[in-house]
Design a protein around this motif. Structure first.
Motif, PDB file in Angstrom:
ATOM      1  N   PRO A  74      37.291  74.203  35.159  1.00 29.31           N
ATOM      2  CA  PRO A  74      38.066  73.885  36.370  1.00 29.31           C
ATOM      3  C   PRO A  74      39.080  72.771  36.128  1.00 29.31           C
ATOM      4  N   ALA A  75      38.652  71.713  35.429  1.00 31.29           N
ATOM      5  CA  ALA A  75      39.550  70.586  35.180  1.00 31.29           C
ATOM      6  C   ALA A  75      40.741  71.012  34.346  1.00 31.29           C
ATOM      7  N   MET A  76      40.511  71.921  33.389  1.00 30.18           N
ATOM      8  CA  MET A  76      41.602  72.385  32.531  1.00 30.18           C
ATOM      9  C   MET A  76      42.626  73.168  33.344  1.00 30.18           C
ATOM     10  N   LEU A  77      42.165  74.050  34.216  1.00 24.13           N
ATOM     11  CA  LEU A  77      43.079  74.845  35.040  1.00 24.13           C
ATOM     12  C   LEU A  77      43.906  73.930  35.943  1.00 24.13           C
ATOM     13  N   TYR A  78      43.245  72.949  36.544  1.00 18.94           N
ATOM     14  CA  TYR A  78      43.951  72.014  37.428  1.00 18.94           C
ATOM     15  C   TYR A  78      44.962  71.188  36.632  1.00 18.94           C
TER      16      TYR A  78
ATOM     17  N   LEU B 264      36.946  75.852  42.250  1.00 15.30           N
ATOM     18  CA  LEU B 264      37.274  76.171  40.864  1.00 15.30           C
ATOM     19  C   LEU B 264      35.998  76.246  40.014  1.00 15.30           C
ATOM     20  N   LYS B 265      35.093  75.315  40.278  1.00 17.02           N
ATOM     21  CA  LYS B 265      33.821  75.339  39.532  1.00 17.02           C
ATOM     22  C   LYS B 265      33.056  76.626  39.817  1.00 17.02           C
ATOM     23  N   ALA B 266      33.001  77.016  41.084  1.00 17.74           N
ATOM     24  CA  ALA B 266      32.302  78.250  41.448  1.00 17.74           C
ATOM     25  C   ALA B 266      32.975  79.458  40.805  1.00 17.74           C
ATOM     26  N   PHE B 267      34.308  79.441  40.745  1.00 20.99           N
ATOM     27  CA  PHE B 267      35.025  80.560  40.125  1.00 20.99           C
ATOM     28  C   PHE B 267      34.667  80.686  38.649  1.00 20.99           C
ATOM     29  N   PHE B 268      34.697  79.586  37.913  1.00 11.43           N
ATOM     30  CA  PHE B 268      34.430  79.654  36.480  1.00 11.43           C
ATOM     31  C   PHE B 268      32.962  80.002  36.200  1.00 11.43           C
ATOM     32  N   GLN B 269      32.071  79.603  37.087  1.00 12.17           N
ATOM     33  CA  GLN B 269      30.669  79.967  36.903  1.00 12.17           C
ATOM     34  C   GLN B 269      30.439  81.455  37.137  1.00 12.17           C
TER      35      GLN B 269
END
Length: 359
Positions: free
Chosen positions: A317-321, A198-203
């Motif tokens: 990422p934390a928000m999406l999760y 998720l972090k890689a996606f948002f970056q």
């Protein structure tokens, strides 16, 4: 994916938190309350039948070395860190012994060299007398040389043993790194691996691609498994994992993030497609029987509840999760089978809503 009766009373007994159950098992078995032992018991009670069997085989009051041995065989991260510390201490001790042996060998070499120089000097002065002296000293010199060679061979053997031990540790730590991002029961990614993606996606979100996070809870599995021996649900979890794997395209990601929770990260999808995939997976689970210990759970015994969130309604990422978790909780509380994150879900959770194309 059938709807549920939200008015039906919950007649199932409350299940104690996992930490309380672990503490109870540890007290019953006489296991010391060390953090690494909690991790080992969590592994056994989270579906790893192999760990559960080995702990049970130890009986009451198992010694710590036996527990650590089980954890190392299954590459639990905290135990491999322990092994690394122990190996470092062992390496220091062995290298100290080798250094001491090397110093003794150096002194023996110095003595042998000095005696040979003295014999050579006497032979230069009087060859006949020098040869006579050498014959009387030869036995002692040979003994010194044998000690030197023996010490060298012993040191070489110790170094080889140490190298083999460190190679084994390196392999174990490599497995441990793998364990940090994989669920040991199903082989799927775990919570840490999902958050990393998720972090890689948002970056890299500049591509404009929209992703969906599908969070599924397997209804009845956790409660049913907790009334049976630790590790009883291993076969069930593996069958579920196979269904999730076969339901997504290459490049999508499947993770097991809790005892009864699976997540799918779908790339480049619309809300409609994400919902279709979620319903299709739920239908497959509901129509299949599942192995459980030595018997079979009938088709329809296990069902899925799902929460869906879309990346265009989240900024981190934390928000999406968290949004997927809120949607899943909403679905469970209201007795429906699937819920997409929305303003209504956010209001119910007491959170602010950030709308997007998926709203």
């Amino acid at each position: 994916m059938s709807s549920k009766d939200s008015t039906a009373p919950n007649t199932q007994p409350a299940v104690p938190p996992i930490t309380a159950r672990i503490a109870h098992v540890m007290a019953n078995l006489g296991i010391t309350g060390l953090p690494r032992n909690y991790e080992l018991l969590f592994e056994a009670m989270n579906g790893n039948a192999g760990v559960a069997r080995e702990i049970a085989a130890l009986g009451k009051a198992p010694d710590q070395a036996s527990l650590d041995s089980i954890a190392l065989r299954y590459a639990l991260p905290s135990h491999n860190a322990l092994a690394a510390g122990q190996a470092a201490g062992e390496a220091v001790r062995v290298l100290g012994e080798i250094a001491a042996a090397g110093e003794a060998s150096r002194r023996d070499r110095a003595v042998a060299l000095q005696e040979l120089e003295e014999i050579a000097a006497r032979m230069r002065q009087d060859p006949v007398l020098g040869i006579s002296d050498f014959s009387s000293d030869a036995g002692r010199l040979l003994s010194i040389l044998r000690d030197i060679l023996g010490a060298d061979r012993a040191s070489t053997a110790r170094l080889e043993d140490l190298q083999a031990h460190l190679d084994g540790l390196r392999s174990g730590l490599s497995v441990s790194r793998e364990a940090l991002t994989h669920d040991p029961v199903t082989g799927l990614g775990n919570h840490a691996a999902l958050l990393g993606l998720l972090k890689a996606f948002f970056q890299g979100e500049a591509t404009g691609e929209t992703a969906a996070l599908l969070m599924f809870r397997v209804e009845q599995l956790r409660e049913f498994a907790e009334t049976h021996p630790a590790g009883a649900a291993e076969k069930t979890l593996k069958r579920l994992a196979a269904i999730f794997r076969r339901s997504v395209k290459k490049g999508d990601f499947v993770a097991r993030t809790g005892p009864d929770v699976f997540c799918l990260l779908l790339s480049d999808v619309s809300r409609e497609i994400a919902v279709t995939i979620a319903r299709r997976i739920a239908a497959r689970v509901a129509e299949k029987p599942f192995p459980f210990m030595e018997r079979e759970l009938p088709a329809g015994f296990l069902t899925l509840t799902a929460g869906v969130s879309m990346s265009d309604a989240a900024t981190t990422p934390a928000m999406l999760y968290d949004q997927a978790g809120q949607a899943l909780a909403y679905a469970g509380e209201t007795g429906i089978a699937l819920r997409i994150y929305s303003a209504e879900v956010a209001d119910r959770s007491g959170r602010g809503y950030r709308g997007g194309a998926a709203a």
